[in-house]
Design an enzyme around this catalytic site. Structure first.
Site, PDB file in Angstrom:
ATOM      1  N   ARG A  35       7.115  10.278  -7.280  1.00  0.00           N
ATOM      2  CA  ARG A  35       7.583   9.882  -5.946  1.00  0.00           C
ATOM      3  C   ARG A  35       8.415  10.980  -5.275  1.00  0.00           C
ATOM      4  NH1 ARG A  35       7.816   3.881  -5.537  1.00  0.00           N
ATOM      5  NH2 ARG A  35       5.708   3.408  -6.177  1.00  0.00           N
ATOM      6  N   ARG A  39      10.331   8.221   0.740  1.00  0.00           N
ATOM      7  CA  ARG A  39      11.447   7.857   1.619  1.00  0.00           C
ATOM      8  C   ARG A  39      12.712   8.665   1.438  1.00  0.00           C
ATOM      9  NH1 ARG A  39      10.815   1.625   0.458  1.00  0.00           N
ATOM     10  NH2 ARG A  39      10.038   2.610  -1.430  1.00  0.00           N
ATOM     11  N   ARG A  48       6.049   9.407   9.012  1.00  0.00           N
ATOM     12  CA  ARG A  48       5.545   8.049   8.831  1.00  0.00           C
ATOM     13  C   ARG A  48       5.907   7.100   9.979  1.00  0.00           C
ATOM     14  NH1 ARG A  48       4.995   5.010   4.544  1.00  0.00           N
ATOM     15  NH2 ARG A  48       4.890   3.507   6.213  1.00  0.00           N
ATOM     16  N   ASP A  84      -1.681   5.753  -3.056  1.00  0.00           N
ATOM     17  CA  ASP A  84      -1.083   4.644  -3.797  1.00  0.00           C
ATOM     18  C   ASP A  84      -2.104   4.100  -4.790  1.00  0.00           C
ATOM     19  OD1 ASP A  84       1.514   2.878  -3.653  1.00  0.00           O
ATOM     20  OD2 ASP A  84      -0.149   1.542  -4.075  1.00  0.00           O
ATOM     21  N   TYR A 159      -1.206  -6.645  -9.953  1.00  0.00           N
ATOM     22  CA  TYR A 159      -1.139  -6.903  -8.505  1.00  0.00           C
ATOM     23  C   TYR A 159      -2.273  -7.819  -8.053  1.00  0.00           C
ATOM     24  CZ  TYR A 159       2.524  -3.425  -8.146  1.00  0.00           C
ATOM     25  OH  TYR A 159       3.708  -2.755  -8.287  1.00  0.00           O
TER      26      TYR A 159
END
Ligand code: CP3
Length: 352
Positions: A35, A39, A48, A84, A159
């Site tokens: 990562r 962010r 973004r 992702d 998921y």
């Protein structure tokens, strides 16, 4: 199309990251961060703005820019493709979204054989934007290798079965224990999708891959071995034919690290809960990646660097060590700390 020959003689042949993955001597210990794009970077947040996560993953210009941002800023030894683990599912038509602050949410959870049968296989035609983004990136990256990645069958299944993120994976495990035929069909399906997705990335020029089984640590050894490992091995052996180094990573996987190695990767990722020296023993004979606690970036710099030195020292016992955090960069991380950490790893491990 790049193949193993290019990796051995082209601009990437001296890559510290690829050399460590293969257990060869290195000019310095390579470092990158899971990562690293995301962010924590103001330049990421600005690119973004007004674009959803999944839309950004389908735009080669944005994928290229976002993947390059941490390489420019930190001088890390590898880039990780910005995407992702649920992107390939989205590309084949599974109705899902990545909800900010929550994670992947699936509209109709998968729980029966009919549900599994409705999931198509992935072909390169589903993901032309991935091929294009990888090609653009490899051209820009030059001597810095690009890591492609996919989600491992168990983590992706969690998921699909839960319909979203889950702490205990109870519904997923209920399916594993109670409906073995559905379980095998589902994990087999995800394994072929993940293998095909990795193949697209490597065919386009990615020079290593990481298989993320982030939630495999929720399983007992026996359940991992019987119900999950065979499917992860299927993904790793399929991509193994391409000859690129493979990294196999999960969180809280201390009790199954040896089994994760047996699934077939050259490198096993170790989270911060296991001291790296112990991790090296558990995966015996393979290279390791990790494993500084991601929270240490919030400690005083000298404390962070001291703990990094301990990780570097322990890593020397492995055939190869790729320095990383034990899991992804925490969004509130100060990028300057990661820059100091990168420089420190390089300075500490390069011959004077
Ligand atoms: O820099 C990199 O590591 C490459 C990009 C990357 C992302 N997701 C981008 C992302 C990678 C390798 C992943 C893999 C991924 N996605 C995993 C395995 C790795 C891990 O962390 O264990 C998992 C479990 C997912 C599923 C997922 N996607 C989660 C749990 C989340 C976070 C939800 C949230 O908002 O807190 C996402 C979203 C996501 N994937 C973001 C990024 C940069 C944040 C979304 C945003 O910026 O809007």
């Amino acid at each position: 199309m790049p193949d193993t020959t290019d990796l051995l003689s082209g601009p990437l042949s001296s890559s510290a990251f690829l050399r460590a993955a293969r257990g060869e001597p290195v000019p310095h210990t390579p470092v990158w961060f899971m990562r690293q794009a995301g962010r924590s970077l103001p330049e990421y947040r600005s690119v973004r703005e007004g674009v959803s996560m999944l839309d950004s993953c389908m735009r080669p210009d944005l994928v290229t820019e976002i993947t390059l941002q941490p390489v420019r800023r930190y001088g890390v030894d590898a880039a990780i493709f910005y995407s992702d683990i649920v992107l390939p599912l989205k590309a084949i038509g599974v109705d899902l979204d990545i909800v900010p602050g929550v994670g992947p949410v699936v509209a109709s959870p998968v729980r029966t054989l009919e549900d599994v049968a409705r999931i198509p296989d992935l072909t390169p035609e589903h993901v032309p934007f991935i091929t294009e983004a990888v090609q653009l990136l490899v051209a820009e990256l030059g001597a810095t290798p690009l890591i492609g990645f996919a989600g491992a069958p168990f983590t992706v299944a969690s998921y699909l079965v839960e319909g979203g993120p889950s702490k205990d994976h109870a519904t997923t495990k209920a399916l594993m224990f109670g409906a073995p035929d559905v379980w095998r069909a589902l994990l087999g399906k995800i394994a072929s999708i993940s293998a095909a997705y990795l193949d697209v990335q490597v065919a386009a020029g990615a020079s290593a891959v990481q298989l993320f089984d982030s939630w495999a640590g929720a399983l007992t050894r026996a359940d991992y071995q019987d119900h999950v490992l065979p499917f992860s091995r299927q993904v790793l052996s399929a991509i193994g034919e391409r000859g690129v180094p493979r990294i196999h990573f999960g969180v809280g996987t201390g009790e199954i690290l040896d089994l994760m190695g047996e699934a077939g990767a050259e490198v096993v990722g170790v989270d911060w809960r296991v001291p790296l020296a112990e991790g090296v023993r558990r995966v015996g004979g393979r290279s390791v990646q990790g494993n500084l606690d991601p929270s240490l970036v919030f400690a005083p710099t000298e404390v962070m660097l001291e703990r990094a030195d301990q990780v570097l020292e322990a890593g020397r016992a492995a055939p190869g060590h790729i320095f990383n955090l034990g899991h992804g960069v925490i969004p509130s991380t100060d990028p300057d700390q990661l820059k100091r950490l990168t420089d420190h790893v390089h300075e500490r491990t390069a011959p004077a």
